[in-house]
Write an enzyme that holds these catalytic residues in place. Structure first.
Site, PDB file in Angstrom:
ATOM      1  N   CYS A   1      39.685 114.414  23.607  1.00 36.67           N
ATOM      2  CA  CYS A   1      40.105 113.581  24.725  1.00 36.67           C
ATOM      3  C   CYS A   1      39.273 112.285  24.798  1.00 36.67           C
ATOM      4  O   CYS A   1      39.310 111.472  23.894  1.00 36.67           O
ATOM      5  CB  CYS A   1      40.054 114.386  26.014  1.00 36.67           C
ATOM      6  SG  CYS A   1      41.035 113.725  27.366  1.00 36.67           S
ATOM      7  N   HIS A   2      38.499 112.102  25.867  1.00 36.60           N
ATOM      8  CA  HIS A   2      37.674 110.907  26.035  1.00 36.60           C
ATOM      9  C   HIS A   2      36.303 111.035  25.379  1.00 36.60           C
ATOM     10  O   HIS A   2      35.521 110.080  25.373  1.00 36.60           O
ATOM     11  CB  HIS A   2      37.485 110.595  27.526  1.00 36.60           C
ATOM     12  CG  HIS A   2      38.709 110.071  28.191  1.00 36.60           C
ATOM     13  ND1 HIS A   2      39.756 110.883  28.581  1.00 36.60           N
ATOM     14  CD2 HIS A   2      39.070 108.814  28.540  1.00 36.60           C
ATOM     15  CE1 HIS A   2      40.696 110.151  29.132  1.00 36.60           C
ATOM     16  NE2 HIS A   2      40.314 108.890  29.131  1.00 36.60           N
ATOM     17  N   ALA A   3      35.983 112.192  24.821  1.00 38.54           N
ATOM     18  CA  ALA A   3      34.654 112.427  24.241  1.00 38.54           C
ATOM     19  C   ALA A   3      34.253 111.427  23.150  1.00 38.54           C
ATOM     20  O   ALA A   3      33.064 111.153  22.993  1.00 38.54           O
ATOM     21  CB  ALA A   3      34.544 113.860  23.718  1.00 38.54           C
ATOM     22  N   PRO A   4      35.174 110.840  22.377  1.00 41.09           N
ATOM     23  CA  PRO A   4      34.745 109.856  21.393  1.00 41.09           C
ATOM     24  C   PRO A   4      33.998 108.646  21.962  1.00 41.09           C
ATOM     25  O   PRO A   4      33.330 107.936  21.224  1.00 41.09           O
ATOM     26  CB  PRO A   4      36.047 109.453  20.694  1.00 41.09           C
ATOM     27  CG  PRO A   4      36.845 110.717  20.722  1.00 41.09           C
ATOM     28  CD  PRO A   4      36.572 111.247  22.112  1.00 41.09           C
ATOM     29  N   TRP A   5      34.066 108.422  23.283  1.00 37.46           N
ATOM     30  CA  TRP A   5      33.229 107.361  23.857  1.00 37.46           C
ATOM     31  C   TRP A   5      31.759 107.608  23.539  1.00 37.46           C
ATOM     32  O   TRP A   5      31.019 106.675  23.253  1.00 37.46           O
ATOM     33  CB  TRP A   5      33.400 107.313  25.377  1.00 37.46           C
ATOM     34  CG  TRP A   5      34.459 106.388  25.868  1.00 37.46           C
ATOM     35  CD1 TRP A   5      35.007 105.318  25.211  1.00 37.46           C
ATOM     36  CD2 TRP A   5      35.090 106.434  27.145  1.00 37.46           C
ATOM     37  NE1 TRP A   5      35.942 104.707  26.011  1.00 37.46           N
ATOM     38  CE2 TRP A   5      36.007 105.369  27.206  1.00 37.46           C
ATOM     39  CE3 TRP A   5      34.956 107.269  28.241  1.00 37.46           C
ATOM     40  CZ2 TRP A   5      36.792 105.121  28.319  1.00 37.46           C
ATOM     41  CZ3 TRP A   5      35.745 107.021  29.353  1.00 37.46           C
ATOM     42  CH2 TRP A   5      36.649 105.958  29.386  1.00 37.46           C
TER      43      TRP A   5
END
Length: 179
Positions: free
Chosen positions: A106-110
């Site tokens: 999800c947004h974890a690649p930030w």
């Protein structure tokens, strides 16, 4: 195998923590909740508070070398908090330095972007991160699961609807790394 699950004290998407956690435990491995503060982490169902989970180890004391892999659950707030914590970013970067597999949903690649580890890699994420990944030198793909086989495996997925494929991929790739 010991698998670190890194979260901020607040903001992790509960299902993106609990489903991979349960899959790791069911496979006979040891999931370990690592956070930036001791105590408990507050999970969310999107924007609503959900359950809390006890922290096993704290970033700054936890060492990447003592784990066989890393899972970064998403939620919008979780990776945003993590990328502002120098110790959390260094912890993530250390998994890449030691060639350990890393999984992010999800947004974890930030957090991966902040750790400067996406350059030259191909990954997927929640669609709103597409430009961030490209600006950090990565290639973004709209796929259920993407496994990039650089010096270490990077397993990424887009959203909670992809969790079945994500958990299957992390179990397979963590087992290959350990073999």
């Amino acid at each position: 195998m010991r698998i670190a699950f890194l979260t901020a004290p607040e903001g992790v998407e509960q299902v993106e923590l609990t489903e991979p956690w349960q899959a790791v435990a069911d496979a006979g491995h040891e999931p370990v909740l690592v956070s930036t503060k001791p105590g408990h982490v507050q999970a969310f169902h999107h924007l609503d508070k959900a359950d809390t989970f006890p922290v096993d180890e704290v970033v700054g004391q936890a060492r990447a070398e003592s784990f066989d892999g890393l899972v970064l659950p998403g939620g919008v707030a979780n990776p945003d908090f993590l990328r502002l914590d120098r110790r959390a970013v260094e912890f993530v970067r250390a998994f890449f330095s030691h060639g350990r597999p890393v999984a992010a949903i999800c947004h974890a690649p930030w957090t991966l972007i902040e750790a400067d580890v996406v350059r030259g890699r191909t990954l997927t994420s929640w669609p709103s991160l597409r430009t961030d990944i490209r600006n950090a030198g990565g290639t973004w793909m709209d796929e259920q699961v993407r496994i990039d086989v650089g010096p270490n495996k990077l397993i990424t997925s887009r959203k909670p609807g992809d969790l079945k494929a994500f958990t299957e991929a992390i179990l397979t790739e963590f087992a290959r790394q350990n073999a």
